[in-house]
Design an enzyme around this catalytic site. Structure first.
Site, short mmCIF file in Angstrom:
data_model
loop_
_atom_site.label_atom_id
_atom_site.label_comp_id
_atom_site.label_asym_id
_atom_site.label_seq_id
_atom_site.Cartn_x
_atom_site.Cartn_y
_atom_site.Cartn_z
N PRO A 94 0.91 -1.41 0.42
CA PRO A 94 0.05 -0.15 -0.14
C PRO A 94 0.47 1.37 0.18
O PRO A 94 0.03 2.35 -0.06
CB PRO A 94 -0.56 0.04 0.82
CG PRO A 94 -0.64 -1.34 2.26
CD PRO A 94 0.69 -2.25 1.47
N GLU A 121 2.85 -8.50 8.16
CA GLU A 121 2.85 -6.88 8.31
C GLU A 121 3.78 -6.25 7.17
O GLU A 121 3.85 -5.21 7.60
CB GLU A 121 3.59 -6.73 9.89
CG GLU A 121 2.90 -7.07 11.42
CD GLU A 121 1.31 -6.45 11.25
OE1 GLU A 121 1.63 -5.04 10.97
OE2 GLU A 121 -0.12 -7.21 10.82
N ASP A 174 -10.71 2.24 -24.28
CA ASP A 174 -10.75 1.93 -23.75
C ASP A 174 -10.86 3.17 -22.12
O ASP A 174 -10.63 4.28 -22.53
CB ASP A 174 -9.82 1.02 -22.47
CG ASP A 174 -9.94 -0.30 -22.78
OD1 ASP A 174 -10.67 -0.98 -23.50
OD2 ASP A 174 -9.05 -1.05 -22.73
N1 ADE Z 1 -1.20 -5.11 -0.38
C1 ADE Z 1 -2.20 -4.73 0.43
N2 ADE Z 1 -2.40 -3.29 -0.32
C2 ADE Z 1 -1.99 -3.34 -1.51
C3 ADE Z 1 -1.91 -2.42 -1.86
N3 ADE Z 1 -3.67 -1.88 -2.15
N4 ADE Z 1 -2.30 -2.37 -3.71
C4 ADE Z 1 -1.17 -3.23 -3.49
N5 ADE Z 1 -0.42 -4.72 -2.57
C5 ADE Z 1 -0.84 -4.79 -1.09
#
Ligand code: ADE
Length: 251
Positions: A94, A121, A174
């Site tokens: 993330p 984690e 697209d």
């Molecule tokens: N792993 C956990 N959350 C993620 C996300 N939002 N994007 C990519 N990999 C992830």
């Protein structure tokens, strides 16, 4: 294109990669996906891949050794024709740069991708510092692992490879391909429950149809994602159309 995916859950993958456009691409040799279980690259008796964080705290952290080893072994199997230069090693977290159509375009230019899915984690930071060459997030939310993110990215990239879609135009038009959302599409019947298809689409006049579609794409983008228009390539007349629509309060 060759894609190697490192994961703790290899069993998740065959699903989306074994039907439709994707399977056709695999069958015709345009793409080859190899799934690697990170656990197979451990040397301890119980195939342990994670450990508690130094400094304490909740959760577990993926150990660096099996991930480094997996990537090294994948690179060793590379044939000279499988890529000029080392492939990008993409970490899915993330914290990565946001994934979008432009990033997909960029990735589709490589002949080989190595994708690492995280869990628990997160990764030992040395994976990020010394192994990964890219880090990507598919959105500002936290998945329980990178697998779904890998599927999203691989699917988006593969449909951009030349020859994967029936006609080049289908990915060219697209949503997001040209910085605009896609225009509305209709098929038979011409009137359904009293709702008619826009007349211009039945006219056979290709220039008018192209113009109508472009205007609809602009309108729709203005209604739903106005911020996209700042970066879209619009002609001066199209910019005028945007100003007019904004002034009229149509959008
Ligand atoms: N792993 C956990 N959350 C993620 C996300 N939002 N994007 C990519 N990999 C992830």
């Amino acid at each position: 294109m060759r894609i190697d995916i490192l994961t703790l859950f290899p069993q998740i993958f065959p699903g989306p990669f074994s039907s439709g456009i994707f399977q056709r691409a695999v069958n015709s040799g345009l793409v080859k996906v190899n799934i690697h279980n990170i656990r197979d690259y451990t040397h301890n008796k119980h195939h342990i891949v994670d450990d508690s964080p130094y400094g304490g705290g909740a959760g577990m952290v993926l150990k660096p050794e099996p991930i480094f080893e997996a990537v090294a072994q994948i690179k060793e199997t590379l044939k000279p024709e499988e890529g000029a230069g080392p492939p990008p090693v993409i970490l899915l977290t993330p914290q990565g740069r946001p994934f979008c159509q432009q990033v997909a375009q960029e990735l589709s230019g490589h002949s080989h991708l190595i994708i690492i899915c995280g869990h628990y984690e997160g990764f030992d930071e040395r994976v990020r510092q010394y192994l990964a060459t890219d880090e990507i997030s598919i959105g500002d939310y936290v998945l329980s692992g990178g697998e779904l993110a890998a599927m999203v990215i691989v699917d988006t990239v593969v449909r951009l490879l030349p020859g994967v879609l029936g006609s080049e135009a289908s990915s060219r038009d697209d949503s997001h391909a040209a910085g605009l959302l896609e225009y509305p599409q209709y098929t038979r019947p011409a009137v359904y429950r009293g709702w008619p298809v826009p007349e211009v689409l039945l006219s056979g006049n290709h220039a008018q149809i192209a113009r109508w579609r472009r205007q609809q794409a602009i309108r729709r983008t203005l209604e739903r994602r106005p911020e996209l228009l700042d970066k879209a390539q619009l002609s001066p007349e199209e910019r005028q159309l945007v100003s007019r629509l904004k002034k009229d309060g149509t959008c």
